[in-house]
Design a protein around this motif. Sequence first.
Motif, PDB file in Angstrom:
ATOM      1  N   LYS A   1      -1.559   6.064  -6.181  1.00 14.99           N
ATOM      2  CA  LYS A   1      -2.575   5.079  -6.545  1.00 14.99           C
ATOM      3  C   LYS A   1      -3.069   4.353  -5.299  1.00 14.99           C
ATOM      4  O   LYS A   1      -2.420   4.346  -4.266  1.00 14.99           O
ATOM      5  N   GLU A   2      -4.233   3.728  -5.444  1.00 18.72           N
ATOM      6  CA  GLU A   2      -4.737   2.831  -4.408  1.00 18.72           C
ATOM      7  C   GLU A   2      -4.758   1.428  -4.995  1.00 18.72           C
ATOM      8  O   GLU A   2      -4.901   1.253  -6.201  1.00 18.72           O
ATOM      9  N   ILE A   3      -4.652   0.455  -4.137  1.00 16.72           N
ATOM     10  CA  ILE A   3      -4.665  -0.933  -4.598  1.00 16.72           C
ATOM     11  C   ILE A   3      -5.837  -1.649  -3.938  1.00 16.72           C
ATOM     12  O   ILE A   3      -6.079  -1.499  -2.739  1.00 16.72           O
ATOM     13  N   GLY A   4      -6.566  -2.417  -4.746  1.00 15.10           N
ATOM     14  CA  GLY A   4      -7.721  -3.161  -4.242  1.00 15.10           C
ATOM     15  C   GLY A   4      -7.321  -4.529  -3.721  1.00 15.10           C
ATOM     16  O   GLY A   4      -6.183  -4.997  -3.908  1.00 15.10           O
TER      17      GLY A   4
ATOM     18  N   GLN B   1       0.826  -1.204   0.000  1.00 20.54           N
ATOM     19  CA  GLN B   1       0.000   0.000   0.000  1.00 20.54           C
ATOM     20  C   GLN B   1       0.866   1.263   0.000  1.00 20.54           C
ATOM     21  O   GLN B   1       0.522   2.244  -0.651  1.00 20.54           O
ATOM     22  N   LYS B   2       1.983   1.229   0.714  1.00 17.19           N
ATOM     23  CA  LYS B   2       2.905   2.377   0.701  1.00 17.19           C
ATOM     24  C   LYS B   2       3.457   2.616  -0.700  1.00 17.19           C
ATOM     25  O   LYS B   2       3.531   3.743  -1.154  1.00 17.19           O
TER      26      LYS B   2
ATOM     27  N   TYR C   1       2.173   1.786  -3.598  1.00 19.06           N
ATOM     28  CA  TYR C   1       1.135   2.338  -4.459  1.00 19.06           C
ATOM     29  C   TYR C   1       0.825   3.781  -4.070  1.00 19.06           C
ATOM     30  O   TYR C   1       0.581   4.629  -4.927  1.00 19.06           O
ATOM     31  N   GLY C   2       0.826   4.052  -2.768  1.00 19.34           N
ATOM     32  CA  GLY C   2       0.561   5.411  -2.290  1.00 19.34           C
ATOM     33  C   GLY C   2       1.596   6.407  -2.787  1.00 19.34           C
ATOM     34  O   GLY C   2       1.271   7.554  -3.110  1.00 19.34           O
TER      35      GLY C   2
END
Length: 166
Positions: A123-126, A115-116, A118-119
């Motif tokens: 972006k966000e990750i599903g 998540q970091k 992507y952040g």
Amino acid sequence: MLETSLYENQKSDIEEAQRGNQEAMEKLIQVNNGLIWSLVKRYKDRGFEIEDLYQIAVMGFIKSIKKFDTSFEVKLSTYAVPYILGEIRRYTQTEGPVKISRSIKELAYKIAELQKEYGKQGKEIGIEEMAVELNTSKEDIVMALESKVPVNSIYEADNATEDDIC
């Protein structure tokens, strides 16, 4: 030269503390209080009382004093850090309100890292993307994510009335 005499004074305090002198032990704790607090602060905001973590850290520091070999030219503070961190880690891994397996904790850590990443890219990750990226099931991802949510007591519920609790 001042550094050597300071180290020698601490060395005598260490030897006294190892022989059971409580005043020498307390003096060493006091002198190294900044070190202890700096290590404790690494674990703040993880759902544990900071004072509890401090007490655990002091126990680790005391263990390091008891096992410290004054014949080596190593500072006590250098020797003590792994003992202090070890005690804190042991406490944080075993004292949570709900016991969580190491594999789930490791997966939760990997998720946080992902998540970091992507952040940083904005972006966000599903959940599905995480499952693919980490080569695991969506259910495991959800379980790991839920393991990081703090447990709330029914007695601390927002707007709870006595009828809701009983």
